[in-house]
Design a protein around this motif. Structure first.
Motif, mmCIF file in Angstrom:
data_model
loop_
_atom_site.group_PDB
_atom_site.id
_atom_site.type_symbol
_atom_site.label_atom_id
_atom_site.label_comp_id
_atom_site.label_asym_id
_atom_site.label_seq_id
_atom_site.Cartn_x
_atom_site.Cartn_y
_atom_site.Cartn_z
ATOM 1 N N MET B 1 3.409 58.664 43.432
ATOM 2 C CA MET B 1 4.595 57.877 43.838
ATOM 3 C C MET B 1 5.794 58.201 42.943
ATOM 4 S SD MET B 1 4.357 54.064 42.206
ATOM 5 C CE MET B 1 4.576 53.406 43.800
ATOM 6 N N LEU B 2 5.471 58.452 41.658
ATOM 7 C CA LEU B 2 6.552 58.796 40.719
ATOM 8 C C LEU B 2 6.247 60.150 40.087
ATOM 9 C CD1 LEU B 2 9.129 57.690 39.170
ATOM 10 C CD2 LEU B 2 7.538 57.126 37.336
ATOM 11 N N ASN B 3 7.191 61.065 40.256
ATOM 12 C CA ASN B 3 6.988 62.388 39.694
ATOM 13 C C ASN B 3 8.185 62.779 38.824
ATOM 14 O OD1 ASN B 3 6.003 64.868 39.137
ATOM 15 N ND2 ASN B 3 5.800 65.549 41.278
ATOM 16 N N ILE B 4 7.961 62.744 37.515
ATOM 17 C CA ILE B 4 9.037 63.058 36.576
ATOM 18 C C ILE B 4 8.825 64.491 36.095
ATOM 19 C CG2 ILE B 4 10.138 62.427 34.395
ATOM 20 C CD1 ILE B 4 8.858 59.659 34.690
ATOM 21 N N LYS B 5 9.845 65.324 36.321
ATOM 22 C CA LYS B 5 9.696 66.740 35.959
ATOM 23 C C LYS B 5 10.754 67.164 34.952
ATOM 24 C CE LYS B 5 7.581 68.853 40.030
ATOM 25 N NZ LYS B 5 8.068 69.139 41.384
ATOM 26 N N ASN B 6 10.269 67.606 33.804
ATOM 27 C CA ASN B 6 11.116 68.264 32.809
ATOM 28 C C ASN B 6 12.435 67.531 32.515
ATOM 29 O OD1 ASN B 6 11.787 70.351 31.029
ATOM 30 N ND2 ASN B 6 13.034 71.368 32.619
ATOM 31 N N ILE B 7 12.303 66.225 32.269
ATOM 32 C CA ILE B 7 13.525 65.449 32.044
ATOM 33 C C ILE B 7 14.104 65.671 30.640
ATOM 34 C CG2 ILE B 7 14.261 63.059 31.541
ATOM 35 C CD1 ILE B 7 14.576 63.726 34.428
ATOM 36 N N HIS B 8 15.381 66.022 30.623
ATOM 37 C CA HIS B 8 16.143 66.061 29.378
ATOM 38 C C HIS B 8 17.223 64.993 29.481
ATOM 39 C CE1 HIS B 8 14.230 69.980 29.081
ATOM 40 N NE2 HIS B 8 14.620 70.059 27.815
ATOM 41 N N ALA B 9 17.290 64.148 28.456
ATOM 42 C CA ALA B 9 18.303 63.095 28.517
ATOM 43 C C ALA B 9 18.908 62.879 27.153
ATOM 44 C CB ALA B 9 17.675 61.806 29.024
ATOM 45 N N LYS B 18 13.275 65.412 25.765
ATOM 46 C CA LYS B 18 13.391 66.871 25.677
ATOM 47 C C LYS B 18 12.308 67.552 26.494
ATOM 48 C CE LYS B 18 15.076 66.135 20.991
ATOM 49 N NZ LYS B 18 14.692 66.153 19.582
ATOM 50 N N GLY B 19 12.387 67.388 27.804
ATOM 51 C CA GLY B 19 11.418 68.054 28.668
ATOM 52 C C GLY B 19 10.182 67.202 28.900
ATOM 53 N N LEU B 20 10.425 66.017 29.458
ATOM 54 C CA LEU B 20 9.313 65.090 29.655
ATOM 55 C C LEU B 20 8.771 65.196 31.090
ATOM 56 C CD1 LEU B 20 9.042 61.545 28.286
ATOM 57 C CD2 LEU B 20 8.680 61.876 30.735
ATOM 58 N N ASN B 21 7.444 65.282 31.205
ATOM 59 C CA ASN B 21 6.787 65.335 32.520
ATOM 60 C C ASN B 21 5.809 64.183 32.637
ATOM 61 O OD1 ASN B 21 7.669 68.070 33.658
ATOM 62 N ND2 ASN B 21 6.963 68.577 31.587
ATOM 63 N N LEU B 22 5.800 63.560 33.813
ATOM 64 C CA LEU B 22 4.854 62.467 34.022
ATOM 65 C C LEU B 22 4.655 62.283 35.521
ATOM 66 C CD1 LEU B 22 3.196 60.175 32.648
ATOM 67 C CD2 LEU B 22 5.229 58.736 32.839
ATOM 68 N N ASN B 23 3.383 62.177 35.915
ATOM 69 C CA ASN B 23 3.087 62.011 37.332
ATOM 70 C C ASN B 23 2.235 60.757 37.510
ATOM 71 O OD1 ASN B 23 2.771 62.363 40.002
ATOM 72 N ND2 ASN B 23 1.860 64.415 39.903
ATOM 73 N N ILE B 24 2.717 59.824 38.315
ATOM 74 C CA ILE B 24 2.003 58.560 38.483
ATOM 75 C C ILE B 24 1.670 58.357 39.955
ATOM 76 C CG2 ILE B 24 2.168 56.058 38.240
ATOM 77 C CD1 ILE B 24 3.911 56.465 35.818
ATOM 78 N N LYS B 25 0.391 58.071 40.219
ATOM 79 C CA LYS B 25 -0.026 57.828 41.609
ATOM 80 C C LYS B 25 -0.032 56.336 41.894
ATOM 81 C CE LYS B 25 -2.819 61.969 42.151
ATOM 82 N NZ LYS B 25 -3.083 62.275 40.717
ATOM 83 N N PRO B 26 0.018 55.966 43.165
ATOM 84 C CA PRO B 26 0.025 54.541 43.508
ATOM 85 C C PRO B 26 -1.180 53.831 42.888
ATOM 86 C CG PRO B 26 0.426 55.854 45.474
ATOM 87 C CD PRO B 26 0.090 56.811 44.370
ATOM 88 N N GLY B 27 -0.930 52.655 42.350
ATOM 89 C CA GLY B 27 -2.016 51.835 41.831
ATOM 90 C C GLY B 27 -2.401 52.137 40.390
ATOM 91 N N GLU B 28 -1.816 53.186 39.789
ATOM 92 C CA GLU B 28 -2.211 53.556 38.431
ATOM 93 C C GLU B 28 -1.430 52.781 37.369
ATOM 94 O OE1 GLU B 28 -3.561 58.200 39.169
ATOM 95 O OE2 GLU B 28 -1.660 57.805 38.159
ATOM 96 N N VAL B 29 -2.099 52.601 36.226
ATOM 97 C CA VAL B 29 -1.428 52.021 35.069
ATOM 98 C C VAL B 29 -1.392 53.070 33.961
ATOM 99 C CG1 VAL B 29 -1.540 50.254 33.275
ATOM 100 C CG2 VAL B 29 -2.145 49.671 35.635
ATOM 101 N N VAL B 55 21.360 62.250 32.035
ATOM 102 C CA VAL B 55 20.248 63.161 32.310
ATOM 103 C C VAL B 55 20.840 64.557 32.491
ATOM 104 C CG1 VAL B 55 18.385 63.731 33.897
ATOM 105 C CG2 VAL B 55 18.880 61.340 33.366
ATOM 106 N N THR B 56 20.443 65.501 31.618
ATOM 107 C CA THR B 56 21.066 66.828 31.653
ATOM 108 C C THR B 56 20.212 67.849 32.401
ATOM 109 O OG1 THR B 56 20.109 67.253 29.491
ATOM 110 C CG2 THR B 56 22.399 66.528 29.540
ATOM 111 N N ASP B 57 18.949 67.521 32.600
ATOM 112 C CA ASP B 57 18.074 68.461 33.306
ATOM 113 C C ASP B 57 16.862 67.707 33.844
ATOM 114 O OD1 ASP B 57 17.220 70.802 34.360
ATOM 115 O OD2 ASP B 57 16.696 71.777 32.448
ATOM 116 N N GLY B 58 16.219 68.288 34.858
ATOM 117 C CA GLY B 58 14.995 67.709 35.381
ATOM 118 C C GLY B 58 15.212 66.851 36.617
#
Ligand SMILES: Nc1ncnc2c1ncn2[C@@H]1O[C@H](COP(=O)(O)OP(=O)(O)OP(=O)(O)O)[C@@H](O)[C@H]1O
Ligand SMILES: [Mg+2]
Lengths: 499, 246
Positions: B1-9, B18-29, B55-58
């Motif tokens: 449901m949430l897909n964070i790719k290579n975030i620079h802020a 500095k390049g944060l990745n995180l993938n969250i599926k429905p129902g997950e904690v 947010v400068t990238d991602g």
């Protein structure tokens, strides 16, 4: 009082006064010709104009003398400049000092001819169509008045109820004719003729206003002017109000209207005098929304008001509540003279300025009697490039044993280009006095807006919510329906201030 | 449901993520831990849309939408909720009034009818009981004069009424006494279901005994440096963050 009553009165006056008219006309100096039959005098101010106003109203000699005395005094005075206001020079000879309420000269024919912006505002305030016509000054609005009030009957019902209670509530002009003894006794007793520049001008040329007398031990059976304010509107730019609450009497008076009104007069100089005798109470609520000028600061009303209450009796109580959002310039200090022992004065104020508006407003609490108490709660909101000043005086005289004052004075800034200023003056000549003063200045913080928006609320709604919260202590002093309107009014006045 | 790719802020010149990745599926904690100043709150602020954080990238995809393109209030109405580490006070604005305005604004955005006041009142009564909160907190101005613990509880109370799809709890456990910690955790657990996901930011393993996470991430210097299951939190309790230096 209804407009019809005014109309009839004037017709009568005009008939009876053919004689007076002639005489007055003869005294006109060269170069100044006023057609007494005309509804609007040409611009200019001199003794003859004052005589003509007085004649037009069929006033008794004492009233004319009073006006002339005021005019003489005014001529010796100078426009005050101590307020934190930039006031463009006013040419007092460029103003017309009499305009009959029935003058239709520049009135729009129908709502279609009215400024669409104004109509938009009415729609936002939820003003019904027929009332919009009256407010916008559309021609022949009397028909509309009849619609609003179900012809004269409703007004008459209220009149009957008031009369049964012994309450006198009429136009100032009527009071001069019908209750001269009361007017003579109280007029100018709280705000003397020469009190200040603008009050002196008002005394000389006042157009009309309201008169209220509540007899002993009577509680006025209704909030005054709730049902009358539309009829009472056309009182002109120099309004004069006199309210007397006799021993044990009580009254709540509402002045103004939240909907902006069409007005071609730029200068407004009103005077309000209140008398509160033993154990009596007056609650005076104002919503002021005169035209503030446009986004560039062009146009707008100059509003110079003198309001003062004399708590002459023991346990007398007066409470001023004001919501000021209109006018280009506001100069206004509703004051309380606490002469009676144990008398109380309250001042609750919300003043909002936006764009290029300027407001210098506050109060004076003059403690003369023993154990007198006063409360001041002032909320100033500045947005745009506006300047908002609180100016307040608390004076404790030598004899005012046990006097107390609590002042709270808060400013809220919206944006970076506005200003808020606070000038509290305290003069204390009695050591037993207890005085508290709190003042805060805050901004609507980004964190607050972020929090609200994170919950799904738009920036505009969030701002309005925060401003409303800021004003809560004052709004709760307003009569219920007025409070709801006042909130809507702040929202409209703040439009464009955020973002 | 949430897909964070290579975030620079960054905030101003200060680069935080500095390049944060995180993938969250429905129902997950997902629990996020990590040293002070590592960027945990900033991650929450990026998702919520705080303007100060640039947010400068991602990219961030939320339920098929580009989250970074949406306004703050739109994200909220799409179902992003943040329980703040430091909830702000809004003087003079009644707590219940505020919450109703928020709920109605979200309903309006989603094209649903506003909630009627008796239904709302019932809902509020039910939830306030669940959170074991004092009634008078409803009538008081938003967070004004609330104790630290009361503020945190109020956040979760708001969450239970707004029923978001993704809830970010930023150190909701700090400042809570032991009983309150249980109550708040119960509140969160009751909202857990197969569609709703949570990001739980915390410093303490104890919270995760109550709210059991599917994943635990360690955030350090703007990046996720380790991911594990619940046992990672226990390990961190033992070792601290000293190993990050190496
Ligand atoms: N508005 C801001 N202005 C300047 N610096 C900021 C701002 N917000 C965050 N920072 C900086 O970014 C870094 C990360 O902050 P953040 O609040 O995300 O840390 P955190 O991981 O939540 O820490 P904590 O565990 O102490 O809550 C810190 O060095 C902080 O000072
Ligand atoms: Mg943090």
């Amino acid at each position: 009082m209804s407009e019809q009553v005014i109309e009839t009165k004037q017709a009568q006056v005009q008939q009876e006064n053919a004689e007076v008219h002639k005489r007055v006309a003869q005294t006109y100096k060269d170069g100044f010709v006023t057609d007494i039959e005309s509804d609007t005098f040409p611009p200019g101010l001199n003794e003859d104009v004052i005589r003509a106003i007085s004649a037009k109203k069929n006033e008794p000699q004492w009233m004319l003398d009073w006006r002339l005395k005021a005019y003489e005094k005014w001529l010796t005075m100078e426009q005050p400049n101590w307020a934190k206001l930039k006031i463009p020079e006013i040419d007092f000879n460029a103003i017309s000092y009499f305009s009959s309420p029935k003058s239709d000269e520049n009135a729009p024919e129908t709502l279609a001819d009215v400024d669409p912006k104004l109509l938009e505002t009415y729609a936002k305030l939820g003003v019904p169509l027929h009332e919009q016509e009256i407010l916008a000054g559309v021609k022949k609005t009397k028909v509309a008045v009849d619609v609003v009030f179900d012809s004269v009957s409703v007004t008459t019902t209220f009149k009957k109820e008031l009369k049964a209670a012994g309450v006198i509530f009429c136009s100032f002009s009527e009071a001069v004719q019908d209750h001269p003894e009361l007017v003579k006794q109280y007029l100018g007793q709280v705000v003397p003729i020469g009190d200040n520049y603008f009050s002196a001008l008002n005394a000389a040329v006042f157009s009309d206003g309201s008169f209220v007398y509540i007899p002993k031990n009577t509680r006025c059976p209704m909030e005054l002017s709730t049902y009358f304010r539309i009829n009472e509107m056309n009182t002109g730019q120099f309004e004069r109000t006199l309210i007397i609450a006799d021993d044990g009497a009580e009254v709540s008076y509402l002045e103004g209207c939240t909907a902006p009104m069409r007005d071609e007069n730029q200068l407004h100089a009103a005077v309000v005098e209140l008398f509160i005798l033993d154990n009596a109470k007056i609650k005076y609520s104002t919503v002021q929304n005169w035209y503030p000028g446009d986004e560039e600061g062009k146009g707008g009303i100059y509003n110079f008001v003198t309001k003062r209450a004399a708590c002459n009796g023991v346990n007398a109580k007066v409470s001023w509540t004001q919501v000021e959002t209109g006018s280009a310039i506001t100069w206004k200090y509703p004051s309380c003279v606490l002469r009676g022992d144990n008398s109380r004065g309250e001042f609750y104020s919300v003043a909002l300025t936006n764009n290029y508006q300027q407001a210098d407003t506050g109060t004076k609490m003059i403690h003369l009697g023993k154990n007198t108490k006063s409360t001041i709660i002032s909320k100033g909101i500045s947005a745009g490039k506006s300047h908002n000043t609180y100016r307040g005086l608390v004076r404790i005289s030598k004899k005012a044993e046990g006097a107390r004052n609590h002042t709270q004075c808060d400013s809220l800034l919206i944006g970076k280009n506005c200003g808020a200023h606070t000038f509290p003056y305290i003069e204390c000549s009695n050591n037993s006095a207890q005085l508290e003063h709190e003042a805060t200045t805050s901004k609507i913080s980004e964190d607050q807006l972020f929090y609200c928006k994170q919950r799904g609320i738009t920036e505009e709604d969030a701002t309005s919510m925060i401003v409303d919260g800021f004003c809560k202590e004052v709004f709760k002093e307003l009569p219920m329906e007025f409070a709801v309107e006042a909130k809507a009014l702040l929202d409209i006045s703040l439009e464009g201030a955020v973002g | 449901m949430l897909n964070i790719k290579n975030i620079h802020a960054q905030v101003g010149e200060n680069k935080i993520l500095k390049g944060l990745n995180l993938n969250i599926k429905p129902g997950e904690v997902h629990a996020i831990m990590g040293p002070n100043g590592s960027g945990k709150s900033t991650l929450g602020n990026v998702l919520a849309g705080m303007e100060k954080v640039e947010v400068t990238d991602g990219s961030v995809d939320f339920l098929g939408k580009n989250l970074l393109d949406l306004e703050i209030e739109e994200r909220a109405a799409e179902g992003v909720f943040m329980a703040f580490q430091y909830p702000v006070e809004i003087p003079g604005v009644n707590n219940m009034y505020f919450l109703r305005a928020a709920l109605n604004a979200q309903l309006k955005y989603r094209g649903e009818p506003e909630i009627n006041s008796s239904v709302f009142l019932k809902l509020v009564r039910e939830k306030i009981k669940m959170m074991n909160m004092r009634d008078d907190l409803l009538r008081r101005p938003v967070n004004e004069g609330f104790s630290g613990g009361e503020k945190k509880r109020n956040e979760i109370f708001q969450m239970s009424i707004l029923e978001p799809k993704l809830a970010i709890l930023d150190e909701t456990d700090s400042g809570l006494d032991i009983d309150a910690l249980k109550i708040v955790s119960d509140g969160v657990n009751q909202l857990r279901n197969e569609d709703r996901s949570f990001i739980v930011i915390t410093h303490y393993q104890r919270l995760l005994d109550y709210i059991v996470p599917d994943y635990v991430h360690v955030l350090s210097d703007g990046k996720i440096v380790r991911t594990g299951d619940k046992s990672l939190a226990l390990e961190l309790e033992e070792t601290g963050y000293g190993w990050l230096e190496k």
